[in-house]
Write a protein that holds these residues in place. Structure first.
Motif, PDB file in Angstrom:
ATOM      1  N   ILE A  18       0.842  -1.199   0.000  1.00 38.98           N
ATOM      2  CA  ILE A  18       0.000   0.000   0.000  1.00 38.98           C
ATOM      3  C   ILE A  18       0.881   1.254   0.000  1.00 38.98           C
ATOM      4  N   PHE A  19       1.928   1.222   0.797  1.00 42.81           N
ATOM      5  CA  PHE A  19       2.861   2.348   0.867  1.00 42.81           C
ATOM      6  C   PHE A  19       3.484   2.609  -0.505  1.00 42.81           C
ATOM      7  N   ARG A  20       3.877   1.544  -1.173  1.00 41.18           N
ATOM      8  CA  ARG A  20       4.470   1.672  -2.510  1.00 41.18           C
ATOM      9  C   ARG A  20       3.473   2.314  -3.485  1.00 41.18           C
ATOM     10  N   LYS A  21       2.228   1.850  -3.423  1.00 37.15           N
ATOM     11  CA  LYS A  21       1.222   2.367  -4.348  1.00 37.15           C
ATOM     12  C   LYS A  21       0.931   3.837  -4.070  1.00 37.15           C
ATOM     13  N   ILE A  22       0.885   4.175  -2.775  1.00 37.57           N
ATOM     14  CA  ILE A  22       0.667   5.566  -2.388  1.00 37.57           C
ATOM     15  C   ILE A  22       1.718   6.468  -3.033  1.00 37.57           C
ATOM     16  N   CYS A  23       2.985   6.090  -2.877  1.00 38.73           N
ATOM     17  CA  CYS A  23       4.071   6.927  -3.380  1.00 38.73           C
ATOM     18  C   CYS A  23       4.070   6.994  -4.910  1.00 38.73           C
ATOM     19  N   THR A  24       3.655   5.919  -5.544  1.00 44.16           N
ATOM     20  CA  THR A  24       3.567   5.919  -7.007  1.00 44.16           C
ATOM     21  C   THR A  24       2.525   6.921  -7.487  1.00 44.16           C
ATOM     22  N   ASN A  25       1.436   7.046  -6.731  1.00 43.86           N
ATOM     23  CA  ASN A  25       0.335   7.914  -7.138  1.00 43.86           C
ATOM     24  C   ASN A  25       0.480   9.362  -6.656  1.00 43.86           C
ATOM     25  N   TRP A  26       1.455   9.635  -5.795  1.00 44.29           N
ATOM     26  CA  TRP A  26       1.616  10.974  -5.246  1.00 44.29           C
ATOM     27  C   TRP A  26       3.002  11.545  -5.572  1.00 44.29           C
ATOM     28  N   PRO A  27       3.278  11.823  -6.821  1.00 40.48           N
ATOM     29  CA  PRO A  27       4.612  12.295  -7.225  1.00 40.48           C
ATOM     30  C   PRO A  27       4.941  13.691  -6.724  1.00 40.48           C
ATOM     31  N   ASN A  28       3.919  14.437  -6.267  1.00 40.15           N
ATOM     32  CA  ASN A  28       4.153  15.815  -5.822  1.00 40.15           C
ATOM     33  C   ASN A  28       4.334  15.930  -4.310  1.00 40.15           C
ATOM     34  N   LEU A  29       4.497  14.804  -3.651  1.00 43.89           N
ATOM     35  CA  LEU A  29       4.672  14.806  -2.198  1.00 43.89           C
ATOM     36  C   LEU A  29       5.904  15.633  -1.807  1.00 43.89           C
ATOM     37  N   THR A  30       5.713  16.555  -0.857  1.00 40.46           N
ATOM     38  CA  THR A  30       6.834  17.381  -0.390  1.00 40.46           C
ATOM     39  C   THR A  30       7.150  17.169   1.085  1.00 40.46           C
ATOM     40  N   CYS A  31       6.221  16.542   1.835  1.00 42.66           N
ATOM     41  CA  CYS A  31       6.431  16.349   3.271  1.00 42.66           C
ATOM     42  C   CYS A  31       6.010  14.935   3.656  1.00 42.66           C
ATOM     43  N   LEU A  32       6.939  14.170   4.245  1.00 41.35           N
ATOM     44  CA  LEU A  32       6.663  12.785   4.626  1.00 41.35           C
ATOM     45  C   LEU A  32       7.137  12.525   6.049  1.00 41.35           C
ATOM     46  N   HIS A  33       6.191  12.121   6.913  1.00 40.34           N
ATOM     47  CA  HIS A  33       6.494  11.734   8.297  1.00 40.34           C
ATOM     48  C   HIS A  33       6.124  10.262   8.460  1.00 40.34           C
ATOM     49  N   VAL A  34       7.091   9.438   8.857  1.00 43.10           N
ATOM     50  CA  VAL A  34       6.889   7.993   8.910  1.00 43.10           C
ATOM     51  C   VAL A  34       6.845   7.516  10.354  1.00 43.10           C
ATOM     52  N   ASP A  35       5.860   6.702  10.699  1.00 41.57           N
ATOM     53  CA  ASP A  35       5.732   6.134  12.038  1.00 41.57           C
ATOM     54  C   ASP A  35       6.879   5.163  12.311  1.00 41.57           C
ATOM     55  N   PHE A  36       7.327   5.112  13.574  1.00 46.31           N
ATOM     56  CA  PHE A  36       8.484   4.285  13.913  1.00 46.31           C
ATOM     57  C   PHE A  36       8.217   2.793  13.744  1.00 46.31           C
ATOM     58  N   ARG A  37       6.950   2.410  13.702  1.00 45.42           N
ATOM     59  CA  ARG A  37       6.622   0.992  13.540  1.00 45.42           C
ATOM     60  C   ARG A  37       6.589   0.561  12.079  1.00 45.42           C
ATOM     61  N   GLN A  38       6.702   1.515  11.183  1.00 44.80           N
ATOM     62  CA  GLN A  38       6.597   1.199   9.766  1.00 44.80           C
ATOM     63  C   GLN A  38       7.783   0.358   9.298  1.00 44.80           C
ATOM     64  N   GLU A  39       7.496  -0.696   8.558  1.00 43.02           N
ATOM     65  CA  GLU A  39       8.565  -1.511   7.972  1.00 43.02           C
ATOM     66  C   GLU A  39       9.229  -0.715   6.848  1.00 43.02           C
ATOM     67  N   MET A  40      10.526  -0.451   7.016  1.00 39.40           N
ATOM     68  CA  MET A  40      11.260   0.331   6.023  1.00 39.40           C
ATOM     69  C   MET A  40      12.580  -0.360   5.726  1.00 39.40           C
ATOM     70  N   ASN A  41      12.801  -0.714   4.471  1.00 39.91           N
ATOM     71  CA  ASN A  41      14.079  -1.280   4.067  1.00 39.91           C
ATOM     72  C   ASN A  41      14.623  -0.502   2.880  1.00 39.91           C
ATOM     73  N   TYR A  42      15.765  -0.921   2.416  1.00 43.52           N
ATOM     74  CA  TYR A  42      16.427  -0.195   1.322  1.00 43.52           C
ATOM     75  C   TYR A  42      15.549  -0.149   0.085  1.00 43.52           C
ATOM     76  N   SER A  43      14.934  -1.280  -0.276  1.00 38.76           N
ATOM     77  CA  SER A  43      14.119  -1.355  -1.481  1.00 38.76           C
ATOM     78  C   SER A  43      12.935  -0.381  -1.411  1.00 38.76           C
ATOM     79  N   LEU A  44      12.258  -0.342  -0.254  1.00 42.39           N
ATOM     80  CA  LEU A  44      11.115   0.535  -0.105  1.00 42.39           C
ATOM     81  C   LEU A  44      11.533   2.008  -0.139  1.00 42.39           C
ATOM     82  N   MET A  45      12.603   2.342   0.570  1.00 40.59           N
ATOM     83  CA  MET A  45      13.059   3.728   0.581  1.00 40.59           C
ATOM     84  C   MET A  45      13.484   4.180  -0.812  1.00 40.59           C
TER      85      MET A  45
END
Length: 395
Positions: A18-45
């Protein structure tokens, strides 16, 4: 379905796809705050930064940057102006500031309150951002083994800094004098936060507030500085004539003498003296001389009667709009009966009471007054990370 979205704040974990799809659809994003529980790896970032290359403000957590490759990805954000890295789990991976310095020329705010920097990288970063860095949250020292105070480095390299928050005081005893004197040389500061400050020599803190030093300071936060001395508060009153907000909390050693020169702060609008149990009968006499004060916070005052006889002078604060005495005892010592005729601008009263009937008459006479039995909070009430998390490191 909202391709023009600019700001995304995750307050919980979401599925990676879902996170990947969100970012694909929101190319104009200028501000991103990520919750500490969010799974984040190199590929996703990598996916996020490729699909949202216009990110200007980014808030992540330390475990998201343990992989050095992830830190290198940040350097691909050429529009990055604000970076906030908050602690979720301590680790010893240094922040490689040199990468950001070379690749993010627009970086003007950096808030990293746990990871250490290599002193050489930090100095390189400051020199490269000499005229652009405006806001920073930093540890008092840099370096893992050989501690070096950041404040003299800031003095040498930065001329544009307006907001500074220093956390986790671990300055070696031999460096304390130099650190506080150098702090006073940051003449361009408008905001300074030094909460949970615990020093070997408390009297040295006043060195930062010598006359002619922090004359541009507008906002000073020194909550939970338990060893704060009267002489330091006097130095603040004499040395920071443009101060608009002063917050002192849980400074148990200060007495009424600390406020004897507070009348010098002719522009002071917000004053907090919560949990300052050493204050007594003349404190309000000094506070009542502040002509522009509109917010007074005296939370967790064990016995408000201890502030008598000068407590009755609270009605002399003609500009007072908010009085906060939540969790304070013996509230009957406060001359509420005089409020309707004397405090004509009062709009907020935060007070802990047992029965609403206690304030029925006051509410009738002051229909525009909002009386609250609990606190309501804004971002300005807290440091930029979680206060509980921050507290155990600094105090």
């Amino acid at each position: 379905m909202v391709p023009q979205l600019r700001k995304l704040t995750l307050m919980r974990k979401i599925k990676v796809d879902i996170f990947r799809k969100i970012c694909t659809n929101w190319p104009n994003l200028t501000c991103l705050h990520v919750d500490f529980r969010q799974e984040m790896n190199y590929s996703l970032m990598k996916h996020i930064f490729e699909k949202c290359p216009r990110i200007e403000k980014l808030k992540l957590w330390t475990t998201m940057l343990i992989d050095q490759r992830c830190m290198e990805l940040l350097s691909s954000l050429e529009h990055l102006s604000t970076l906030e890295v908050l602690l979720d789990k301590p680790h010893l991976t240094p922040v490689r500031l040199r990468l950001l310095t070379d690749a993010c020329p627009r970086l003007k705010e950096i808030h990293i309150d746990w990871n250490y920097f290599a002193p050489q990288d930090f100095e390189y970063f400051l020199k490269a951002n000499k005229h652009t860095l405006t806001s920073a949250t930093l540890l008092w020292t840099v370096g893992e083994a050989q501690k070096t105070s950041v404040v003299p480095l800031l003095k040498q390299c930065s001329t544009s800094l307006r907001k500074l928050r220093l956390v986790y005081f671990d300055t070696p005893r031999a460096m304390e004098t130099v650190a506080f004197e150098a702090l006073g040389e940051l003449h361009s500061l408008h905001e300074l936060s030094m909460q949970y400050l615990s020093t070997y020599e408390p009297k040295l803190i006043s060195r930062a507030f010598r006359p002619g030093c922090l004359t541009q300071l507008r906002r000073l936060l020194m909550q939970y500085t338990t060893d704060l001395l009267d002489e330091t508060v006097i130095a603040i009153s004499q040395g920071c004539p443009n101060l608009r907000e002063l917050r002192i909390c849980a400074s148990y050693k200060i007495t009424d003498v600390a406020l004897s020169e507070i009348h010098c702060l002719r522009h002071l609008e917000i004053l907090e003296l919560s949990r300052c149990s050493g204050l007594s009968g003349t404190a309000m006499a000094y506070i009542s001389q502040l002509p522009t004060l509109h917010t007074l916070i005296l939370q967790f005052t064990e016995d408000l009667a201890k502030l008598q006889p000068s407590l009755r002078l609270i009605v002399e604060l003609k500009e007072l709009r908010c009085l906060d005495i939540l969790k304070s005892g013996n509230i009957k010592a406060v001359p509420f009966g005089e409020f309707p005729n004397r405090l004509l601008k009062l709009r907020e009263l935060r007070v802990t009471y047992e029965s609403e009937n206690d304030f029925t008459e006051l509410q009738r006479k002051m229909p525009n007054l909002k009386i609250s039995n609990t606190a309501w909070l804004t971002e300005d009430d807290f440091p930029k990370d979680d206060d509980a998390d921050y507290g155990y490191r600094d105090g």
